[in-house]
Write an enzyme that holds these catalytic residues in place. Sequence first.
Site, short mmCIF file in Angstrom:
data_model
loop_
_atom_site.label_atom_id
_atom_site.label_comp_id
_atom_site.label_asym_id
_atom_site.label_seq_id
_atom_site.Cartn_x
_atom_site.Cartn_y
_atom_site.Cartn_z
CB SER A 100 -68.32 -45.77 -51.32
OG SER A 100 -68.16 -44.28 -51.59
CG ASP A 240 -66.14 -41.59 -48.81
OD1 ASP A 240 -65.25 -42.56 -48.45
OD2 ASP A 240 -66.13 -42.11 -49.77
CG ASP A 242 -65.31 -46.05 -50.18
OD1 ASP A 242 -65.36 -45.30 -50.12
OD2 ASP A 242 -64.48 -46.64 -51.45
CG ASP A 244 -62.50 -43.15 -51.95
OD1 ASP A 244 -63.99 -42.99 -51.51
OD2 ASP A 244 -63.08 -44.25 -53.03
#
Length: 456
Positions: A100, A240, A242, A244
Amino acid sequence: MTPELAARLVKAYDIRGLSPQELDEPAAHRIGTAFARLTGAREIAVARDMRDTSPGLAAAFTEGVREQGVAVVDAGLGSTDYLYFVSGRLGVPGAMFTASHNPAAYNGIKLCRAGAVPVGEGSGLELIRAALTEPAPPRGGLYGARREVALLDEYAAHLHGLVDLSALRPLRIVVDAGNGMAGLTVPLVLNQPQLTIVPMYFELDGTFPNHEADPLKPANVAALKERVRAEGADLGLAFDGDADRCFAVDERGEAVPASSVIALVAARLLADEPGAAVVHNLITSLGAVEVIEESGGKPVRSRVGHSFVKALMAEHQAVFGGEHSGHYYFRDFWFADTGMLAALHIIAELAASDGPLSRLVAGYRRYQSSGEVNVTVADPSAAVAAVERSLGDGGARVDHLDGLTASFPDGSWFNLRASNTEPVLRVNAEAGDAATLAALRDQVLAVLRAAEPAAG
């Protein structure tokens, strides 16, 4: 693996650590074996981000799954919400290889059951943690198959089907992908004729050469703010690593708080479904809660953390959920979080208005917020107890849903909760004006420091 390392690696919501020092390929292989046995599924989907160690970890995990006779759907490169889409669309458990927003030295795994149902502490991660310290089970009698799928176009089409983009007015949008997975998904999802996308750091690069892919840190959105102003853009978006989570910046280069995004998206969805539940974590601004109520919705208060929000959303069939950290959850996306869908709602609402984003969200910013203040303590429980004792009989309404929350007759409140991973207390406070906020925040901090000489 030692129990100490397993405890450090397998956290409350996911698996994350330095890679390969803590999370290496043998560990990923063992986790794949354990996850196959935990789910009892016939097939498991695997996706990965752009970090240097992700391909090797994903391959090792895949082997661990296949050795248990379970097939693997290799979804390739993608964002975490893409993995959730694959899990929901195919009805299979999933594993996303990503750390992440963490720096390049880290990697991790986010796990879900079929339909993007989260796997966390109490719902399976504790069994994964235990498995890392035990002898590996024998291989299954059969070796699972592996097939590749390319569902990114279907992912984009699904998102487009949830937000009406037919009446967009021309908008100029600066997007900072942070060298993360938004560099792959934004061109697919925001490829609309009325949108001019100004890309920043779209090159997939797990070394993060420009800045950490953590938009919660002000330094990491400084370049985006400057670019929005320089371009005369209508909106800035940051994702961010990743992709999400989504963060918005208005036309002045000012950050739009997550609570304002929660209010905006909730109002949009409740217009089509009045009376529906909306889940918010307990440190969401009271202003967002008021907007939910004014829009005819039923606010449902949650502990901080995606597993708690998603569980309450499923229980109440909530149309939407949001957290202060930039996670936004949608019933029509398997109750999972997707920053890209939140971005589409912001764009659609802005396009439908005749003014700038700052004016659009001004009505949602009704209170002054401290933001999150972290205080290091030697004994978090004792420090929280000292703060609660200091309240006396001053009229505060106290609850312990997540740490200590105290609400006062004038509408001000604070929450004090312990970190899951370090001896830190997180303080969030809100009040109707800056002076009241400062007094409340400083009162809490003074008690913490008096009760805890080690605090800093």
